[in-house]
Write an enzyme that holds these catalytic residues in place. Sequence first.
Site, PDB file in Angstrom:
ATOM      1  N   GLU A  69      51.011  56.462  33.998  1.00  0.00           N
ATOM      2  CA  GLU A  69      50.141  55.933  35.055  1.00  0.00           C
ATOM      3  C   GLU A  69      50.133  56.888  36.246  1.00  0.00           C
ATOM      4  OE1 GLU A  69      50.179  51.626  36.545  1.00  0.00           O
ATOM      5  OE2 GLU A  69      50.816  52.732  38.335  1.00  0.00           O
ATOM      6  N   THR A  75      45.140  54.123  38.599  1.00  0.00           N
ATOM      7  CA  THR A  75      45.050  52.859  39.339  1.00  0.00           C
ATOM      8  C   THR A  75      43.801  52.830  40.217  1.00  0.00           C
ATOM      9  OG1 THR A  75      46.330  53.633  41.218  1.00  0.00           O
ATOM     10  CG2 THR A  75      47.570  52.649  39.402  1.00  0.00           C
ATOM     11  N   ALA A 117      43.017  48.265  46.137  1.00  0.00           N
ATOM     12  CA  ALA A 117      42.468  46.954  46.471  1.00  0.00           C
ATOM     13  C   ALA A 117      41.103  47.122  47.135  1.00  0.00           C
ATOM     14  CB  ALA A 117      43.431  46.234  47.403  1.00  0.00           C
ATOM     15  N   HIS A 170      41.681  51.695  35.568  1.00  0.00           N
ATOM     16  CA  HIS A 170      41.983  50.363  36.103  1.00  0.00           C
ATOM     17  C   HIS A 170      40.789  49.907  36.929  1.00  0.00           C
ATOM     18  CE1 HIS A 170      46.679  50.814  36.155  1.00  0.00           C
ATOM     19  NE2 HIS A 170      46.159  51.540  35.192  1.00  0.00           N
ATOM     20  N   GLY A 179      43.735  42.075  40.785  1.00  0.00           N
ATOM     21  CA  GLY A 179      44.115  42.707  42.053  1.00  0.00           C
ATOM     22  C   GLY A 179      44.749  41.672  42.966  1.00  0.00           C
ATOM     23  N   ASP A 180      45.353  42.152  44.040  1.00  0.00           N
ATOM     24  CA  ASP A 180      46.009  41.252  45.011  1.00  0.00           C
ATOM     25  C   ASP A 180      45.182  41.156  46.276  1.00  0.00           C
ATOM     26  OD1 ASP A 180      48.344  40.462  43.602  1.00  0.00           O
ATOM     27  OD2 ASP A 180      49.080  42.511  43.811  1.00  0.00           O
TER      28      ASP A 180
HETATM   29  P1  FAD Z   1      44.882  37.255  36.718  1.00  0.00           P
HETATM   30  O1  FAD Z   1      45.147  37.227  35.279  1.00  0.00           O
HETATM   31  O2  FAD Z   1      43.510  36.898  37.178  1.00  0.00           O
HETATM   32  O3  FAD Z   1      45.938  36.289  37.426  1.00  0.00           O
HETATM   33  C1  FAD Z   1      45.985  36.153  38.828  1.00  0.00           C
HETATM   34  C2  FAD Z   1      46.524  34.769  39.189  1.00  0.00           C
HETATM   35  O4  FAD Z   1      45.596  33.771  38.779  1.00  0.00           O
HETATM   36  C3  FAD Z   1      47.840  34.451  38.498  1.00  0.00           C
HETATM   37  O5  FAD Z   1      48.620  33.678  39.374  1.00  0.00           O
HETATM   38  C4  FAD Z   1      47.395  33.616  37.308  1.00  0.00           C
HETATM   39  O6  FAD Z   1      48.444  32.738  36.929  1.00  0.00           O
HETATM   40  C5  FAD Z   1      46.189  32.876  37.869  1.00  0.00           C
HETATM   41  N1  FAD Z   1      45.168  32.597  36.848  1.00  0.00           N
HETATM   42  C6  FAD Z   1      44.579  33.486  36.006  1.00  0.00           C
HETATM   43  N2  FAD Z   1      43.651  32.884  35.227  1.00  0.00           N
HETATM   44  C7  FAD Z   1      43.653  31.576  35.589  1.00  0.00           C
HETATM   45  C8  FAD Z   1      42.922  30.434  35.157  1.00  0.00           C
HETATM   46  N3  FAD Z   1      41.998  30.532  34.183  1.00  0.00           N
HETATM   47  N4  FAD Z   1      43.177  29.249  35.773  1.00  0.00           N
HETATM   48  C9  FAD Z   1      44.086  29.165  36.743  1.00  0.00           C
HETATM   49  N5  FAD Z   1      44.835  30.206  37.193  1.00  0.00           N
HETATM   50  C10 FAD Z   1      44.621  31.397  36.628  1.00  0.00           C
HETATM   51  N6  FAD Z   1      46.573  46.055  41.241  1.00  0.00           N
HETATM   52  C11 FAD Z   1      45.641  46.844  41.863  1.00  0.00           C
HETATM   53  O7  FAD Z   1      45.158  46.483  42.944  1.00  0.00           O
HETATM   54  N7  FAD Z   1      45.220  48.023  41.302  1.00  0.00           N
HETATM   55  C12 FAD Z   1      45.684  48.473  40.104  1.00  0.00           C
HETATM   56  O8  FAD Z   1      45.285  49.536  39.623  1.00  0.00           O
HETATM   57  C13 FAD Z   1      46.686  47.683  39.439  1.00  0.00           C
HETATM   58  N8  FAD Z   1      47.206  48.072  38.247  1.00  0.00           N
HETATM   59  C14 FAD Z   1      48.086  47.262  37.589  1.00  0.00           C
HETATM   60  C15 FAD Z   1      48.555  47.644  36.313  1.00  0.00           C
HETATM   61  C16 FAD Z   1      49.465  46.846  35.621  1.00  0.00           C
HETATM   62  C17 FAD Z   1      49.951  47.281  34.259  1.00  0.00           C
HETATM   63  C18 FAD Z   1      49.904  45.618  36.191  1.00  0.00           C
HETATM   64  C19 FAD Z   1      50.888  44.738  35.471  1.00  0.00           C
HETATM   65  C20 FAD Z   1      49.446  45.224  37.440  1.00  0.00           C
HETATM   66  C21 FAD Z   1      48.529  46.029  38.153  1.00  0.00           C
HETATM   67  N9  FAD Z   1      48.029  45.646  39.400  1.00  0.00           N
HETATM   68  C22 FAD Z   1      47.094  46.441  40.047  1.00  0.00           C
HETATM   69  C23 FAD Z   1      48.505  44.422  40.057  1.00  0.00           C
HETATM   70  C24 FAD Z   1      47.669  43.178  39.688  1.00  0.00           C
HETATM   71  O9  FAD Z   1      46.366  43.317  40.212  1.00  0.00           O
HETATM   72  C25 FAD Z   1      48.385  41.968  40.299  1.00  0.00           C
HETATM   73  O10 FAD Z   1      49.592  41.751  39.618  1.00  0.00           O
HETATM   74  C26 FAD Z   1      47.588  40.686  40.409  1.00  0.00           C
HETATM   75  O11 FAD Z   1      48.332  39.768  41.222  1.00  0.00           O
HETATM   76  C27 FAD Z   1      47.403  39.933  39.096  1.00  0.00           C
HETATM   77  O12 FAD Z   1      46.471  40.554  38.357  1.00  0.00           O
HETATM   78  P2  FAD Z   1      46.036  39.960  36.916  1.00  0.00           P
HETATM   79  O13 FAD Z   1      45.128  40.961  36.389  1.00  0.00           O
HETATM   80  O14 FAD Z   1      47.204  39.561  36.119  1.00  0.00           O
HETATM   81  O15 FAD Z   1      45.227  38.641  37.402  1.00  0.00           O
END
Ligand code: FAD
Length: 297
Positions: free
Chosen positions: A17, A48, A51, A77, A108-109
């Site tokens: 990454e 990556t 945000a 990403h 994303g966060d």
């Molecule tokens: P989601 O799967 O959408 O989950 C987000 C939240 O919503 C969770 O609490 C989940 O429990 C909840 N949720 C999901 N679906 C539902 C549903 N249907 N009903 C109710 N609740 C639901 N961040 C960046 O900004 N840029 C990057 O390039 C980046 N790269 C990453 C690469 C990896 C390998 C990882 C593990 C993380 C990365 N992140 C990045 C961080 C990531 O964006 C955060 O961890 C974010 O908080 C969660 O993303 P997610 O894709 O899992 O979201």
Amino acid sequence: MTIRERLREQEPTLSFELFPPRSPAAEEMLGRTMRAIVATRPDFISITYGASGSTQGASRSVVQRVAQEHNVPPLAHLTCVGQSRGDLRAVIEGYLEDGVRDFLALRGDAPQGQSGWHPHPDGLVYASDLVRFLRETAHAHGVDDLSVGVAAFPAQHAVERYRQTALDVLKAKQDAGADFAITQVFYEVAHYTGLVAAARERGITIPIIPEVMPLVSAQRARRAAQITDVPTPQSLVAALDAAATDDEARATGVAHAAGLARQLLDAGAPGIHVITFNRHDAAVELVDRLPLSGHRA
Ligand code: FAD
């Protein structure tokens, strides 16, 4: 070959990454890092995405360099934060025009200072929505050989009260069309094997690639714990703190990451995804210690 296709082969994948550089000096360091990690013959390199699309142009330029200068498949990403569907469509179309076929769909966060997660009024809410949106947008452009990854969270799954949600969300991502997952960082092989076993029981069949992060200083270990909410093992932080030189600290971090990666491969992990922090030394030393035939080790 897309990552989805590569993962159908028996041999574990090797990948790294990178993040887009924020200064000319960082750009230069990234160039050196790319050359060194490409020499290990990785299957793909992920880039990556900041945000709110803050690194949109810089991310795309690194993606282009990986593909065009180094001939390695880039994994782009993409996040939902602060972008309308129209914004996202434009970004995806740009990547498709560049020939990119591998995407990591993330939510994303929330930006720093914002309380809680609020999607853009015309945006997407969850990563699973982005998986669907990616496939629809690509299909509208006549591209159906897309390969889409998503995030999985072994350390979160290890905590009983989050377990069911973690599995439901991963299943929703697979049902939306995800082909594979890459995990968040974690430090215990049991967190990974526990997630994979429970996922298989739940009907989640996609390959789950573990992410490994060589922590080369106590400062970095503390920062990683802050960003990911995954505590770094106390013994590792203490060993990093006790290191007399930077080289000794790096050797400690690499040895720890290599031990975990070997256990993961022994447990049947389909590959190892290495976080580089845009530095090649620890990442390459880690690969040199792994039994990944076809790669440099
Ligand atoms: P989601 O799967 O959408 O989950 C987000 C939240 O919503 C969770 O609490 C989940 O429990 C909840 N949720 C999901 N679906 C539902 C549903 N249907 N009903 C109710 N609740 C639901 N961040 C960046 O900004 N840029 C990057 O390039 C980046 N790269 C990453 C690469 C990896 C390998 C990882 C593990 C993380 C990365 N992140 C990045 C961080 C990531 O964006 C955060 O961890 C974010 O908080 C969660 O993303 P997610 O894709 O899992 O979201």
